[in-house]
Design a protein around this motif. Sequence first.
Motif: not given
Length: 207
Positions: A18-19, A41, A45-48, A87, A90, A92
């Motif tokens: 997941t983002t 991560r 997962h992709e993490v911002h 983002l 996607r 989120l």
Amino acid sequence: MGDTRSTCKEVTPVASPTTIVLFHSAFGLRPAVHAAAERLRAAGHEVHVPDLYDGRTTDTVEEGMLIKDEIGKEELLRRAITAVAPLSDRGLVYAGFSLGGSIAQNLALGDEKARGLLLLHGTSDLAEDAAVDELPVQLHVADPDPFEPHDWLNAWYLRMQRAGADVEVYRYAGAGHLFTDPELADYDKEAAEAAWKVALGFLDDLG
């Protein structure tokens, strides 16, 4: 609602990541937030991690609230929306610590593509017309928590359900408010590890 200390499960890295957008607390973008992002991560997962304070951090609640008030709620939300805009297509997962949870909740309830909402130590009020389509929501909160009293949490839970969210609440007896931050007096290692195991399972299910 329940206490996770006896209901944790082991989590393996997800096959479909997941983002996640992870918002910091009123203390700012502290090392604990980066450590949490790395934990996520490592699970695939992709993490911002947006910095809503422009680099400012603090070690006290009082100073953190002063920074928050100086910037203002509307500006913080504007900065958050700007950060997630590239983002959002996607789908989120919105997440946040305390103040960051409040911001994450506001954004998730306004995003029809949101895949989930993970709240650590904080919630926000809901608009009367708030509505989502079975949005998965998980909250981890100290018990008791001076910033999230029982009456408030019970009302919040019912309102989130009425809005259409699928809500889970996990309470941690005796933990401090920001019990996942190892550098703060609130830290509770047992509660923090229990919360992360359950949260990672929640994210795994979303993937």
